[in-house]
Enzyme design. Structure first.
Site, PDB file in Angstrom:
ATOM      1  CB  THR A  74      78.109  36.358  47.183  1.00 56.80           C
ATOM      2  OG1 THR A  74      77.567  36.270  45.872  1.00 56.80           O
ATOM      3  CG2 THR A  74      79.074  35.220  47.424  1.00 56.80           C
ATOM      4  CG  ASN A 153      69.729  32.720  39.563  1.00 48.22           C
ATOM      5  OD1 ASN A 153      69.263  31.913  40.366  1.00 48.22           O
ATOM      6  ND2 ASN A 153      70.878  32.523  38.959  1.00 48.22           N
ATOM      7  CD  GLN A 181      67.823  37.692  39.779  1.00 51.66           C
ATOM      8  OE1 GLN A 181      67.157  38.571  39.214  1.00 51.66           O
ATOM      9  NE2 GLN A 181      69.115  37.517  39.547  1.00 51.66           N
ATOM     10  CB  SER A 201      72.640  42.051  45.138  1.00 55.30           C
ATOM     11  OG  SER A 201      73.794  41.477  45.661  1.00 55.30           O
ATOM     12  CG  HIS A 203      74.669  43.935  41.188  1.00 58.98           C
ATOM     13  ND1 HIS A 203      74.658  43.113  40.088  1.00 58.98           N
ATOM     14  CD2 HIS A 203      74.909  43.128  42.235  1.00 58.98           C
ATOM     15  CE1 HIS A 203      74.893  41.868  40.457  1.00 58.98           C
ATOM     16  NE2 HIS A 203      75.051  41.842  41.772  1.00 58.98           N
ATOM     17  CB  THR A 241      84.881  51.941  56.579  1.00 50.74           C
ATOM     18  OG1 THR A 241      86.004  51.955  57.446  1.00 50.74           O
ATOM     19  CG2 THR A 241      84.430  53.353  56.286  1.00 50.74           C
ATOM     20  CB  CYS A 327      78.151  33.026  39.166  1.00 60.46           C
ATOM     21  SG  CYS A 327      77.106  34.239  39.862  1.00 60.46           S
TER      22      CYS A 327
HETATM   23  N1  PLP Z   1      71.382  34.961  44.560  1.00 52.24           N
HETATM   24  C1  PLP Z   1      70.774  35.155  43.382  1.00 52.24           C
HETATM   25  C2  PLP Z   1      69.401  34.610  43.182  1.00 52.24           C
HETATM   26  C3  PLP Z   1      71.411  35.860  42.363  1.00 52.24           C
HETATM   27  O1  PLP Z   1      70.793  36.042  41.197  1.00 52.24           O
HETATM   28  C4  PLP Z   1      72.711  36.352  42.599  1.00 52.24           C
HETATM   29  C5  PLP Z   1      73.451  37.034  41.523  1.00 52.24           C
HETATM   30  O2  PLP Z   1      73.537  36.545  40.409  1.00 52.24           O
HETATM   31  C6  PLP Z   1      73.304  36.145  43.849  1.00 52.24           C
HETATM   32  C7  PLP Z   1      72.604  35.440  44.802  1.00 52.24           C
HETATM   33  C8  PLP Z   1      74.661  36.676  44.185  1.00 52.24           C
HETATM   34  O3  PLP Z   1      74.603  38.071  44.210  1.00 52.24           O
HETATM   35  P1  PLP Z   1      75.930  38.955  44.239  1.00 52.24           P
HETATM   36  O4  PLP Z   1      76.765  38.492  43.089  1.00 52.24           O
HETATM   37  O5  PLP Z   1      75.445  40.336  44.068  1.00 52.24           O
HETATM   38  O6  PLP Z   1      76.605  38.715  45.502  1.00 52.24           O
END
Ligand code: PLP
Length: 389
Positions: A74, A153, A181, A201, A203, A241, A327
């Site tokens: 994001t 996603n 993804q 990302s 995670h 940081t 989200c």
């Molecule tokens: N873009 C895609 C394709 C995603 O699947 C996600 C997370 O669901 C994001 C962006 C946003 O990632 P983050 O929430 O780790 O910032």
């Protein structure tokens, strides 16, 4: 609490134990600030970040200076879209994106409209793919950048990024791709030669939350205005940081993801296909994006005559899945991705996104098929329209 079976790996993944082990010393003994130049605490943290950066760059075959650490995709999306627009707005104001992008991109685009950006949203076809001719036609002298996600996603649909990049190069337009993804699921061997910017990302790939990075091609960095000032870290491209444990963890997570990619891709592909076959035995079930290249782990399936919210609520005791992007999963509006693909409101609302991952087994798949089949039948039994269809 009795946790349900987790099949929502596109929302997030558990941190791999090996990743966690690598991170732990940097929370306690080696807790220093990488910018502290005058003592060993700082030197150790700096070295850990340099090692992690070298590791990521060699795994992805990119330059170390092309990595800008952020809090995740994001933030990277904000940094690239706002950064390029603000830096180049004297040259034009158009940004091209796609109706099926993640909300992070769509929301930033909407925000930039208030700053004067002209955003063009490209359509997709019933398979979730953009039309390359329409893309070429839409690019004008006024276009600053094209923003297209690599893999969706919700549906897992993979856009033809090489062809998109070719068009952008011909038209001399910057290309940004949200590859959140894609990493760990698709080989990224040539991807970085195609795009100017990309985001990731940790995670989503069994790393910690709150860390990711922007890929910014060396020759394109002049088109990016820094988004977070302060402290001068990361060559003034992103202040703050360094999050040493998270950066170390992300490097380890990428390493594991890339090392196991081929075998894991085949394994997940087989499991996903078993799931798909099992669920397609349910009457009036449709797989969304089935004709496209899709991520090996993702299944997006709609069931006629089922209330999606009720189905999810009933499933949640036994199965953790979603109806779209994490989200957005509380939303009662249908998924913007599915409606852009031409799927009607009701069917879009009766959809499950099931995403498999590293810890999914064949037994889990059999269990998921049983649970979903039973619950769909139950929902339909109380739906008069189902009998009258
Ligand atoms: N873009 C895609 C394709 C995603 O699947 C996600 C997370 O669901 C994001 C962006 C946003 O990632 P983050 O929430 O780790 O910032």
């Amino acid at each position: 609490m009795n946790y349900p079976l987790y099949l929502d790996y596109n929302a997030t993944t558990p941190c791999d134990k090996k990743v966690l082990e690598g991170m732990l010393p940097y929370f306690t003994l080696d807790f220093g600030n990488a910018s502290s130049e005058h003592h060993p605490y700082g030197w150790v943290a700096k070295e850990a970040i340099e090692d992690a950066t070298l590791h990521i760059s060699s795994l992805l075959k990119i330059d170390e200076k092309e990595i800008i650490y952020t809090s995740g995709s994001t933030e990277s999306i904000n940094a690239v879209l706002k950064g390029v627009y603000r830096k180049l707005k004297h040259k034009g104001n158009q940004i091209l994106t796609v109706k099926t992008e993640h909300k992070a991109t769509l929301d930033v685009c909407e925000y930039l409209q208030e700053e004067g950006a002209d955003i063009t949203y490209l359509d997709v076809d019933g398979n979730g793919l953009i039309d390359l001719d329409a893309l070429a036609l839409a690019i004008s002298d006024n276009t600053l950048m094209v923003s297209v996600m690599y893999a969706n996603n919700e549906t897992g649909v993979i856009q033809p990024m090489e062809a998109i990049a070719k068009i952008c190069k011909q038209k001399n337009t910057l290309l940004f791709s949200d590859a959140t993804q894609a990493i760990g699921k698709i080989p990224l061997d040539n991807f970085f030669s195609w795009v100017d910017f990309a985001c990731f990302s940790a995670h989503k790939i069994y790393g910690p939350k709150g860390i990711g990075f922007t890929f910014a091609k060396l020759e394109s960095q002049a088109s990016l205005q820094s988004f977070i000032q302060g402290g001068g870290q990361q060559r003034n491209l992103r202040g703050g940081t360094y999050n040493t444990p998270a950066i170390v963890g992300m490097a380890k997570a990428i390493n594991l993801g890339i090392y196991n990619l081929e075998a894991e891709r085949d394994r997940l592909f087989n499991l996903r296909n078993h799931l798909e076959e099992g669920l397609c035995l349910i009457e009036e079930a449709t797989i969304n994006g089935k004709k496209s290249d899709r991520l090996c782990n993702t299944l997006n399936i709609s069931f006629e005559y089922v209330d999606g919210q009720q189905l999810l609520a009933a499933l949640s005791r036994n199965l953790a899945v979603s109806n779209g992007s994490a989200c957005n999963s509380a939303a009662t509006n249908p998924s913007h991705v599915l409606t852009a693909m031409g799927i009607g409101r009701n069917l879009a609302l009766s959809t499950l996104r099931i995403s498999l991952g590293r810890y999914t087994t064949e037994k889990d798949i059999q269990q998921a098929i049983l649970i979903i089949t039973k619950e769909v039948a139950k929902q339909r039994a109380s739906n008069l329209l189902w009998d009258r269809r």
